[in-house]
Design a protein around this motif. Structure first.
Motif, PDB file in Angstrom:
ATOM      1  N   THR A 111       0.830  -1.210   0.000  1.00 51.00           N
ATOM      2  CA  THR A 111       0.000   0.000   0.000  1.00 51.00           C
ATOM      3  C   THR A 111       0.859   1.252   0.000  1.00 51.00           C
ATOM      4  O   THR A 111       0.607   2.198  -0.765  1.00 51.00           O
ATOM      5  CB  THR A 111      -0.933  -0.007   1.220  1.00 51.00           C
TER       6      THR A 111
ATOM      7  N   TYR B  94      -4.136   8.662   6.675  1.00 50.39           N
ATOM      8  CA  TYR B  94      -5.389   7.896   6.762  1.00 50.39           C
ATOM      9  C   TYR B  94      -6.388   8.716   7.567  1.00 50.39           C
ATOM     10  O   TYR B  94      -6.096   9.149   8.693  1.00 50.39           O
ATOM     11  CB  TYR B  94      -5.148   6.561   7.484  1.00 50.39           C
TER      12      TYR B  94
ATOM     13  N   LEU C  71     -10.693   5.575   6.140  1.00 50.09           N
ATOM     14  CA  LEU C  71      -9.698   4.564   5.793  1.00 50.09           C
ATOM     15  C   LEU C  71      -9.201   3.784   6.998  1.00 50.09           C
ATOM     16  O   LEU C  71      -8.640   2.697   6.849  1.00 50.09           O
ATOM     17  CB  LEU C  71      -8.502   5.229   5.100  1.00 50.09           C
TER      18      LEU C  71
ATOM     19  N   SER D 116      -8.820  -1.305  12.068  1.00 53.41           N
ATOM     20  CA  SER D 116      -9.254  -1.773  10.751  1.00 53.41           C
ATOM     21  C   SER D 116      -8.726  -0.761   9.747  1.00 53.41           C
ATOM     22  O   SER D 116      -9.047   0.426   9.826  1.00 53.41           O
ATOM     23  CB  SER D 116     -10.773  -1.861  10.680  1.00 53.41           C
TER      24      SER D 116
ATOM     25  N   TRP E 101      -7.428   0.287   5.595  1.00 53.64           N
ATOM     26  CA  TRP E 101      -7.541   0.031   4.170  1.00 53.64           C
ATOM     27  C   TRP E 101      -6.173  -0.266   3.569  1.00 53.64           C
ATOM     28  O   TRP E 101      -5.162   0.357   3.931  1.00 53.64           O
ATOM     29  CB  TRP E 101      -8.139   1.239   3.467  1.00 53.64           C
ATOM     30  N   THR E 102      -6.096  -1.212   2.653  1.00 46.81           N
ATOM     31  CA  THR E 102      -4.898  -1.484   1.866  1.00 46.81           C
ATOM     32  C   THR E 102      -5.305  -1.730   0.415  1.00 46.81           C
ATOM     33  O   THR E 102      -6.495  -1.902   0.115  1.00 46.81           O
ATOM     34  CB  THR E 102      -4.124  -2.721   2.381  1.00 46.81           C
TER      35      THR E 102
ATOM     36  N   ARG F  13      -9.399  -4.494   2.854  1.00 49.09           N
ATOM     37  CA  ARG F  13      -9.352  -3.939   4.202  1.00 49.09           C
ATOM     38  C   ARG F  13      -8.876  -5.001   5.190  1.00 49.09           C
ATOM     39  O   ARG F  13      -9.360  -6.133   5.186  1.00 49.09           O
ATOM     40  CB  ARG F  13     -10.732  -3.420   4.601  1.00 49.09           C
TER      41      ARG F  13
ATOM     42  N   LYS G  94      -8.693  -6.222   8.977  1.00 47.96           N
ATOM     43  CA  LYS G  94      -9.424  -6.040  10.237  1.00 47.96           C
ATOM     44  C   LYS G  94      -8.704  -6.778  11.364  1.00 47.96           C
ATOM     45  O   LYS G  94      -8.086  -7.815  11.145  1.00 47.96           O
ATOM     46  CB  LYS G  94     -10.854  -6.561  10.099  1.00 47.96           C
TER      47      LYS G  94
END
Length: 423
Positions: free
Chosen positions: A22, A115, A119, A130, A132-133, A137, A139
């Protein structure tokens, strides 16, 4: 007041690979946006978004990640242009400034990525996030920190958090807003702090924070750097970066320890803190070549920032005073003479014959100037009214006391928002 709290993520190997991918993909996209902005001479977030948003989506970035990437590029150019206007990159036409103007801003593959709450979400009870990539996502990624860090993130976090990678580990830098303590009244006086290289800090109460351990560590690091530079291999260059980061952390830890002790002592004894205003001292000093490395690695500004934000959190008054001749003036009789300073270590007044350590004498002069600056700032500066103005109080100007001294060359600690890392 805003501070930055750093917590460590504990992802699995698969999650770590996703986070690393990412960062690489977002920074590659940021390089693309930067090239477009440079070529089109367009640095407005709204207009730049209209040009590059579709391409960023095609590169695999989500909608919100694309917006954050564009914002990061715009902020980078705002900073660059501000540095140019302030002259930090040299005068117009200088080689350094020309290099900055000829090419677009570039981003390291592992540069931080912002972020927001869309995100990144925090589960404080479970101690997980949690996030975002580009591979979906993640978690339930655990994060760890000290008790104070966890409390600040849970109670005081505001705005965005930055994802960074350091030596294979991932961290989240969360911006937290903490309330400043009420500024305490100081009737006892000020604690003067003289900053130096041999002695990192000397207080007017006689406490000396020697820099011997730090200077020995830096001398050893300098020898190792020279060996690695002569070697010149890729592994040597990687080790150079690793050692540079380690040295910065070591020096920052020393400054945190010193600043905590000084602020705690000032708070315990109901003193304020007076510091030398050392802005632009490097540009004003003329140094021999052997002295340049030592003085340029002197991190007095960082120590001043740590003292300032810790003092604001504790409600301790802090002022900056002019450092001119603080080492040549006698702290007892205030006699000024170049011959008073016998050496870098010892002070001998040619008027009253007092003998003292040069740093201790300087810190007492700084404390005295701090008291004068504080008193001057609390006096009325309104012009006296004429008797014809009427009223029994004619000729007496009344004005609320200023919270900080306003007279130059002394200056008060900045009340602007400041970011500092909590340790």
């Amino acid at each position: 007041m805003l501070i930055v709290v750093c917590v460590k993520l504990k992802p699995t190997a698969q999650d770590a690979a996703a986070l690393r991918a990412t960062l690489r993909q977002c920074n590659a996209a940021a390089d693309y946006v930067s090239r477009v902005a440079f070529e089109e001479k367009e640095f407005s977030k709204f207009r730049l978004q209209q040009i590059v948003y579709t391409e960023l989506k095609a590169r695999g970035l989500g909608a919100q990640a694309a917006i954050r990437t564009i914002k990061k590029v715009c902020d980078a150019y705002v900073t660059l242009h501000a540095n140019m206007r302030a002259g930090h990159l040299g005068k117009p036409g200088s080689e350094r400034r020309n290099r900055a103007e000829r090419k677009p801003v570039s981003f390291r593959p592992d540069a931080a990525q912002a972020y927001d709450d869309r995100l990144l979400s925090w589960q404080h009870t479970a101690g997980t996030v949690s996030i975002w990539t580009v591979h979906g996502r993640l978690k339930g990624v655990p994060f760890v920190g000290s008790d104070e860090q966890m409390r600040l993130v849970e109670k005081s976090r505001r705005g965005e958090s930055d994802l960074v990678e350091r030596d294979g580990s991932f961290y989240l830098l969360a911006t937290c807003e903490v309330a400043e303590s009420h500024l305490k009244e100081t009737s006892v006086g000020f604690l003067g702090v003289d900053l130096g290289v041999v002695n990192i800090a000397t207080t007017s109460k006689g406490e000396v924070f020697a820099g011997r351990a730090l200077n020995r560590y830096r001398t050893r690091q300098e020898r190792l750097r020279a060996k690695l530079l002569r070697k010149g291999t890729k592994s040597a260059k990687r080790l150079l970066k690793k050692r540079a980061r380690k040295e910065r952390r070591f020096a920052a830890n020393v400054n945190h320890i010193i600043s905590k002790r000084i602020v705690a002592e000032a708070e315990r004894t109901s003193h304020g803190i007076a510091l030398e205003d050392l802005q632009r001292i490097r540009s004003r000093a003329r140094l021999r070549k052997p002295q340049r490395a030592t003085v340029n690695s002197w991190i007095f500004a960082q120590l001043g920032q740590f003292l300032e934000y810790k003092a604001r959190r504790s409600g301790v008054p802090l002022v900056y005073v002019d450092f001119t001749d603080t080492r040549r003036i006698c702290s007892r009789c205030h006699h000024r003479n170049r011959g008073n300073l016998v050496s870098e270590t010892w002070f001998h007044c040619t008027s009253c014959s007092v003998v003292a350590h040069a740093d201790l004498n300087a810190s007492r002069n700084i404390a005295h100037r701090g008291e004068l600056a504080w008193s001057a700032g609390r006096e009325s500066r309104a012009p006296a009214t004429s008797p014809q103005a009427g009223g029994s109080d004619a000729g007496v100007a009344k004005q609320p006391a200023a919270p900080y001294p306003q007279d130059q060359p002394c200056r008060a600690a900045s009340s602007d928002t400041q970011l500092s890392t909590v340790t």
